[in-house]
Scaffold this active site. Structure first.
Site, PDB file in Angstrom:
ATOM      1  N   TYR A   1      14.758  15.812  -5.275  1.00  0.00           N
ATOM      2  CA  TYR A   1      13.755  16.446  -6.131  1.00  0.00           C
ATOM      3  C   TYR A   1      14.389  16.760  -7.478  1.00  0.00           C
ATOM      4  CZ  TYR A   1      11.165  17.328  -1.790  1.00  0.00           C
ATOM      5  OH  TYR A   1      10.507  17.194  -0.585  1.00  0.00           O
TER       6      TYR A   1
ATOM      7  N   LYS B   1       7.504   7.342  -3.195  1.00  0.00           N
ATOM      8  CA  LYS B   1       8.911   7.660  -3.413  1.00  0.00           C
ATOM      9  C   LYS B   1       9.740   6.376  -3.411  1.00  0.00           C
ATOM     10  CE  LYS B   1       8.737  12.236  -1.273  1.00  0.00           C
ATOM     11  NZ  LYS B   1       7.310  12.355  -1.487  1.00  0.00           N
TER      12      LYS B   1
ATOM     13  N   HIS C   1       7.024  16.953  -6.512  1.00  0.00           N
ATOM     14  CA  HIS C   1       7.150  16.032  -5.391  1.00  0.00           C
ATOM     15  C   HIS C   1       8.513  15.327  -5.450  1.00  0.00           C
ATOM     16  CE1 HIS C   1       3.085  16.397  -3.884  1.00  0.00           C
ATOM     17  NE2 HIS C   1       2.628  16.301  -5.107  1.00  0.00           N
TER      18      HIS C   1
END
Length: 258
Positions: free
Chosen positions: A161, A212, A170
């Protein structure tokens, strides 16, 4: 960042408990640990927090059971759980935590504080080489300014993060750590933890689904070291370790057309 405040921790299983409320808040705000009764930030410091759990339901929430267990304990309603790598990082780098063995209810004021070497040896013996590789990777990304959290629910070792951590943003990258025993093996990029290419593809698809990136991190030693080598039981082994990492992306033919 270093803090002048000293914290007290208790080595229980594969992690460390922090029970003092001021220490819990200080460490969590720096990006370490999670509450054992909360999804991330510890919230249950008083019994008044329990009121929204309906105990008349036939299926009682897991957290409600945990709260009932802690109600009459001496450690308060909720404590902060530090992973092995987080706790060792705080002790070795920030040097503002004292860790002793055993749960808070079994430790008295005279309990022996573990040294950095004792803590390292204890976790290498309990967890194995994965502790060494994960700790080296943790140091690598933490030193780059990332807030590093566990990535179990995504099938990886860590989630990275940016500033603020999971309560404010996020995760941007997931990290899968692979330990190899020499630079020669690292050069071959052999990924032992994945049995076949489709395993990597599946992991890549999972991380892409949650927006991600996937980072493959190779931790390797400068020289061949056997798994039973006694030097692994001392933190000085980190002087012999290097790290390579690669971002894995799916090939999109629409983005490479001439």
């Amino acid at each position: 960042p270093r803090s002048a405040m000293m914290h007290r921790g208790y080595l229980v299983g594969f992690g460390v408990w922090i029970t003092d409320q001021s220490s819990i808040e200080a460490l969590y705000n720096l990006g370490y640990g999670k509450g054992v009764l909360s999804r991330s930030k510890p919230l249950h410091f008083s019994n008044s927090k329990v009121k929204y759990f309906d105990r008349n339901r036939t299926r009682e929430a897991f957290h409600a059971k945990q709260i009932a267990t802690h109600k009459n304990s001496e450690v308060g309603l909720e404590y902060l759980q530090l992973s092995a790598v987080e706790a060792f990082f705080i002790q070795d780098n920030l040097q503002n935590i004292n860790i002793s063995r055993g749960a808070p209810t079994t430790c008295d004021g005279g309990s022996l504080i573990m040294t950095t070497e004792e803590l390292w040896k204890a976790w290498v013996e309990m967890i194995g080489l994965s502790f060494i590789s994960e700790y080296c990777a943790y140091c690598q990304y933490r030193s780059m300014g990332w807030i590093v959290r566990g990535g179990l629910k995504y099938g990886v070792d860590f989630v990275l993060y940016s500033k603020g951590g999971p309560s404010q943003t996020h995760g941007e990258l997931t990290v899968s750590v692979q330990f190899v025993h020499s630079a020669e093996n690292a050069a071959s990029l052999t990924i032992e933890r994945f049995g076949k290419l489709t395993d990597i593809q599946a992991l890549s698809r999972i991380t892409e689904t949650v927006s991600k990136g996937l980072l493959l991190c190779f931790v390797y030693t400068k020289e061949n070291i056997e798994t039973n080598d006694q030097s692994l039981l001392h933190p000085s082994i980190m002087d012999k370790i290097h790290i390579k990492d690669f971002i894995l992306r799916r090939w999109d033919p629409t983005k490479v057309r001439e």
